[in-house]
Design a protein around this motif. Structure first.
Motif, PDB file in Angstrom:
ATOM      1  N   ASP A 128       3.439  -5.016  20.070  1.00 49.80           N
ATOM      2  CA  ASP A 128       2.404  -5.210  21.084  1.00 49.80           C
ATOM      3  C   ASP A 128       2.264  -6.680  21.475  1.00 49.80           C
ATOM      4  OD1 ASP A 128       0.930  -6.268  18.839  1.00 49.80           O
ATOM      5  OD2 ASP A 128       0.541  -4.180  18.269  1.00 49.80           O
ATOM      6  N   VAL A 129       1.411  -6.911  22.481  1.00 56.72           N
ATOM      7  CA  VAL A 129       1.253  -8.267  23.016  1.00 56.72           C
ATOM      8  C   VAL A 129       0.640  -9.222  21.973  1.00 56.72           C
ATOM      9  CG1 VAL A 129       0.226  -9.675  24.856  1.00 56.72           C
ATOM     10  CG2 VAL A 129       1.190  -7.422  25.391  1.00 56.72           C
ATOM     11  N   PRO A 130      -0.417  -8.816  21.253  1.00 56.58           N
ATOM     12  CA  PRO A 130      -0.898  -9.730  20.200  1.00 56.58           C
ATOM     13  C   PRO A 130       0.213 -10.059  19.190  1.00 56.58           C
ATOM     14  CG  PRO A 130      -2.526  -7.999  20.608  1.00 56.58           C
ATOM     15  CD  PRO A 130      -1.304  -7.630  21.407  1.00 56.58           C
ATOM     16  N   GLY A 131       1.106  -9.113  18.972  1.00 53.29           N
ATOM     17  CA  GLY A 131       2.252  -9.356  18.088  1.00 53.29           C
ATOM     18  C   GLY A 131       3.169 -10.441  18.635  1.00 53.29           C
ATOM     19  N   ILE A 132       3.353 -10.432  19.938  1.00 57.75           N
ATOM     20  CA  ILE A 132       4.181 -11.485  20.553  1.00 57.75           C
ATOM     21  C   ILE A 132       3.501 -12.835  20.359  1.00 57.75           C
ATOM     22  CG2 ILE A 132       5.178 -12.359  22.703  1.00 57.75           C
ATOM     23  CD1 ILE A 132       5.312  -9.466  23.731  1.00 57.75           C
ATOM     24  N   ILE A 133       2.185 -12.866  20.587  1.00 58.07           N
ATOM     25  CA  ILE A 133       1.453 -14.132  20.450  1.00 58.07           C
ATOM     26  C   ILE A 133       1.625 -14.681  19.030  1.00 58.07           C
ATOM     27  CG2 ILE A 133      -0.826 -15.248  20.563  1.00 58.07           C
ATOM     28  CD1 ILE A 133      -1.575 -13.102  22.707  1.00 58.07           C
ATOM     29  N   GLU A 134       1.524 -13.788  18.051  1.00 60.36           N
ATOM     30  CA  GLU A 134       1.687 -14.230  16.653  1.00 60.36           C
ATOM     31  C   GLU A 134       3.045 -14.858  16.389  1.00 60.36           C
ATOM     32  OE1 GLU A 134       0.587 -11.901  13.153  1.00 60.36           O
ATOM     33  OE2 GLU A 134      -0.773 -10.741  14.444  1.00 60.36           O
TER      34      GLU A 134
END
Ligand code: GLC
Ligand code: CA
Length: 555
Positions: A29-35
């Motif tokens: 997911d997108v929060p995963g990309i941010i991490e």
């Protein structure tokens, strides 16, 4: 050739569903990309292309968009995306979204309205035809198998066109209103601060009209779409309009998914004031493909590989930048495809990396490539999610292959090879998710994973870091980015060699795809800039490359 801000960059493709799952539902997911932005920054990439995260029923993993301005809840929210854009900016990184506008989803509001009133405004956003006596308007085969025509739900005699899956109705680009709707949406995204787009399947937006049949090329009585694409005239007018109305005013970076271009068209596509900033070089991925289907494809030899690379280099010389890849979410893993099995190890992976990365153009890295992720061994079609693989499996069975032979043959080309979850570490589910991954992992994650490689001097990851650092090195930058490409030793089997010559420096890139050592006459080596082995044998102007050795030399 005009210089552009993105010329000295390195790009990276994220396939979000398989990158990193932040909330344990098994879906990246997108929060995963941010991490993971710091991981990418540490690798050295600048431009991040994100495969579709828009609202989608996922008949084709997000390439069937039901709402272009909404984020699918499985990937996160619009706020997450805004945060991603901001976090990327903080790190001097650029977000590039996927623009999927040859077609939308059959669940898109436009198509739903077209079903409700095929003769109304929204009906004209699609290709809808009235069919008499069951004779379809034309005999084109869709990319995922079967005719491109399907019944418009609720209408006995009306059919709509889809060159991909039946849940991906084609948008009618002949309709100026539709085009304006698309441009509006593009502007809306650019206003959000993204750097630009990777432009999906765009070569399909111009159809040959009126509809016509071509000679059938399989027993299904249908013909490959390429027959139509070759004849379609006037696509450039659509591209030029899109460039002038949306890309230019925003100075957007664009990279087109363009296949089968004619050499004389390349300046129109990627020259100064071309339709796109860049386009992918697919010569290598197309080599060995067969009109009959994946089961009949041949893996390209190292010599075929190098010929493809050199031919593209010649074609783009003085014109513009191709985007260079060894894989993406539609292709087998590059190291499993271009390297023989005995060389699909760290040494071979670094060799392939050096060979393509030093070519003139914009290098793209596909997620996992930087740690040397490989194809998965598929044992049965049940393990596969991808629509295209399922169709190709059936094609193989129809051709007379046994299920074992079919999975063997099709498995190598399955798009799921590239879509298995990213291998972050050797823990549960390779650290991709604490839940159940949406697609089975590649079993080799205990050996091949990011945690084992980051910060390790000899790892594939570190080799990629060094390649990127070299591209940035002020001493060599100009040569690597704008220097000419001049092949050498072209006739020596399984040796790939080329100079990159700038106004001040000359580099020589050499790779040996032979099991045996290879001695080559090389003069005036000034410096070894990169080597995939600890040593280099060089005496009396004779350089001996070990098996699968690659070196980058200043000469
Ligand atoms: C492009 C995408 C591919 C998709 C197709 C239809 O080729 O890369 O994944 O299936 O377009 O959108
Ligand atoms: Ca998730």
């Amino acid at each position: 050739m005009k210089k552009q801000w993105w010329h000295d960059k390195v790009a990276y493709q994220i396939y979000p569903k398989s990158f990193y799952d932040s909330n344990g539902d098994g879906i990246g997911d997108v929060p995963g990309i941010i991490e993971k932005l710091d991981y990418l920054k540490n690798l050295g990439v600048d431009i991040i292309w994100i495969s579709p995260i828009y609202v989608s029923p996922c008949a084709d993993q997000g390439y069937d968009v039901a709402d272009y301005c909404g984020i699918d809840p499985q990937f996160g929210t619009m706020e997450d995306v805004e945060r991603l854009i901001a976090e990327a900016k903080k790190r001097e990184m650029y977000i590039v979204m996927d623009l999927v506008v040859n077609h939308c989803s059959d669940e898109h509001e436009w198509f739903q309205k077209a079903i409700a009133d095929p003769d109304g405004e929204y009906g004209s956003y699609f290709y809808i035809e009235t069919v008499k006596d069951g004779k379809l308007p034309c005999n084109w085969r869709s990319y995922f198998g079967g005719p491109v025509w399907d019944k418009l739900p609720g209408h006995e005699d009306k059919y709509y066109l889809h060159v991909f899956h039946k849940k991906q109705p084609d948008l009618n680009w002949e309709n100026p209103k539709l085009r304006q709707k698309v441009y509006e949406m593009i502007r809306w995204w650019l206003e959000k601060g993204i750097a630009g787009f990777r432009i999906d399947a765009i070569i399909n937006i111009k159809k040959v009209l009126p509809w016509k049949d071509y000679p059938a090329d399989r027993e299904d009585g249908l013909c490959n779409i390429d027959c139509m694409l070759k004849e379609a005239k006037g696509i450039g007018e659509f591209f030029a309009e899109m460039r002038d109305q949306v890309f230019l005013p925003y100075q957007a970076f664009t990279v087109g998914e363009v296949f089968n271009e004619k050499e004389e068209e390349i300046p129109d596509f990627i020259g100064d004031n071309g339709y796109f900033s860049s386009m992918f070089d697919f010569k290598e991925t197309c080599a060995g493909k067969s009109i009959k289907g994946w089961y009949d494809c041949n893996v390209p030899s190292p010599d075929e590989y190098k010929e493809c690379c050199f031919s593209s280099q010649r074609q783009s010389e003085n014109i513009g930048f191709f985007s260079n890849i060894i894989e993406n979410h539609d292709e087998p893993r590059g190291v499993s495809h271009y390297l023989p099995e005995n060389a699909c190890n760290d040494r071979g992976k670094k060799l392939l990396a050096a060979m393509y990365f030093m070519l003139r153009g914009l290098p793209f890295i596909y997620q996992g490539q930087e740690i040397g992720m490989t194809n998965k061994q598929f044992h049965s079609i049940e393990e596969i999610d991808d629509v295209s693989s399922k169709d190709e499996y059936q094609v193989a069975l129809n051709a007379g292959l046994t299920p074992e032979e079919a999975i063997q043959a099709v498995g190598h080309y399955s798009r799921d090879n590239a879509r298995t979850p990213f291998q972050w570490n050797d823990g549960k589910n390779a650290g991709f998710t604490v839940g159940t991954p949406w697609l089975g992992l590649n079993e080799n994650y205990k050996e091949i994973n990011a945690a084992a490689q980051v910060g390790q001097e000899d790892s594939v990851f570190t080799f990629y870091q060094k390649l990127i650092a070299l591209r940035r090195n002020p001493e060599y930058k100009e040569t690597i980015i704008y220097g000419t490409t001049e092949p050498i030793f072209e006739d020596i089997p399984n040796v790939m060699g080329y100079f990159r010559k700038g106004s001040e420096k000359s580099l020589l890139i050499l790779g040996n795809f032979n099991v045996e050592k290879q001695t080559l006459p090389v003069q005036n080596i000034k410096k070894v800039l990169l080597n995939n082995l600890p040593e280099l044998e060089y005496n009396d102007n004779q350089l001996t490359l070990d098996s699968y050795q690659a070196v980058i030399l200043e000469v």
